[in-house]
Design a protein around this motif. Structure first.
Motif, PDB file in Angstrom:
ATOM      1  N   UNK A  81       0.863  -1.180   0.000  1.00  0.00           N
ATOM      2  CA  UNK A  81       0.000   0.000   0.000  1.00  0.00           C
ATOM      3  C   UNK A  81       0.897   1.228   0.000  1.00  0.00           C
ATOM      4  N   UNK A  82       0.700   2.083  -0.974  1.00  0.00           N
ATOM      5  CA  UNK A  82       1.554   3.266  -1.091  1.00  0.00           C
ATOM      6  C   UNK A  82       0.725   4.476  -1.476  1.00  0.00           C
ATOM      7  N   UNK A  83       1.189   5.618  -1.068  1.00  0.00           N
ATOM      8  CA  UNK A  83       0.570   6.867  -1.497  1.00  0.00           C
ATOM      9  C   UNK A  83       0.907   7.111  -2.962  1.00  0.00           C
ATOM     10  N   UNK A  84      -0.036   7.659  -3.684  1.00  0.00           N
ATOM     11  CA  UNK A  84       0.184   7.890  -5.111  1.00  0.00           C
ATOM     12  C   UNK A  84       1.134   9.054  -5.370  1.00  0.00           C
ATOM     13  N   UNK A  85       1.277   9.906  -4.396  1.00  0.00           N
ATOM     14  CA  UNK A  85       2.177  11.040  -4.543  1.00  0.00           C
ATOM     15  C   UNK A  85       3.304  10.941  -3.527  1.00  0.00           C
ATOM     16  N   UNK A  86       4.419  11.511  -3.861  1.00  0.00           N
ATOM     17  CA  UNK A  86       5.574  11.476  -2.974  1.00  0.00           C
ATOM     18  C   UNK A  86       5.457  12.579  -1.923  1.00  0.00           C
ATOM     19  N   UNK A  87       6.324  12.478  -0.930  1.00  0.00           N
ATOM     20  CA  UNK A  87       6.370  13.533   0.064  1.00  0.00           C
ATOM     21  C   UNK A  87       5.659  13.226   1.351  1.00  0.00           C
ATOM     22  N   UNK A  88       4.949  12.093   1.394  1.00  0.00           N
ATOM     23  CA  UNK A  88       4.238  11.734   2.609  1.00  0.00           C
ATOM     24  C   UNK A  88       5.091  10.827   3.482  1.00  0.00           C
ATOM     25  N   UNK A  89       4.884  10.956   4.770  1.00  0.00           N
ATOM     26  CA  UNK A  89       5.504  10.065   5.731  1.00  0.00           C
ATOM     27  C   UNK A  89       4.466   9.798   6.808  1.00  0.00           C
ATOM     28  N   UNK A  90       4.105   8.553   6.948  1.00  0.00           N
ATOM     29  CA  UNK A  90       2.985   8.204   7.818  1.00  0.00           C
ATOM     30  C   UNK A  90       3.478   7.638   9.142  1.00  0.00           C
TER      31      UNK A  90
END
Length: 115
Positions: A22-31
Motif C-alpha cells: 500500500x503506497x501513497x500515489x504522490x511522494x512527500x508523505x511520511x505516515x
C-alpha cells in the motif's frame, strides 16, 4: 488529500503466501501510523495489523505468527506479508494511514484462499 493504492491481492491455495503493498500515489508523505484491515462478506471490517511510528507492531490473534506488517524506510509504503493462508483469511484487505489528524483508506485488494 492522501490517495492510497493497494496491490498484491490474488487467488491462492491454502498454505500459500501473498505480500500486499500500500503506497501513497504522490511522494512527500511520511505516515506515523499504518495499518491493515480486512472485511469478509457479511462481516464487519476488522483490524488485522498495525505499525506505529516507533516500530511497535500489533496483530489480531488469528494472524499472529503468520502475518507480518512492515514499511519502507521513508514510511511511505506499508506491506503485509501473509503466510500459511487459510480459507478464513479470504476478504478484501484495506490499508489505512493516519496523516494530518485524519484517517485515509485505500480502495482495497481482494485476497481469496481456496481449499
Amino acid at each position: 488529500q492522501v490517495q492510497l493504492v493497494e496491490s498484491g491481492g490474488d487467488l491462492v491455495q491454502v498454505g500459500g503466501s501473498l505480500r500486499l503493498s500500500c503506497a501513497a500515489t504522490e511522494s512527500g508523505y511520511s505516515f506515523n501510523y499504518m495499518s491493515w484491515y480486512r472485511q469478509a462478506p457479511g462481516k464487519e471490517r476488522e483490524l488485522v495489523a498495525s505499525l506505529k511510528w516507533n516500530g511497535v507492531k500489533s496483530y489480531t490473534d488469528s494472524v499472529k505468527g503468520r502475518f507480518t506488517i512492515s514499511r519502507d524506510n521513508a514510511r511511505k509504503t506499508v506491506f503485509l506479508q501473509m503466510n500459511d493462508l487459510k480459507p478464513e483469511d479470504t476478504a478484501r484487505y484495506y490499508c489505512k494511514v493516519f496523516y494530518n489528524w485524519r484517517d485515509y483508506w485505500g480502495q482495497g485488494t481482494q485476497v481469496t484462499v481456496s481449499s
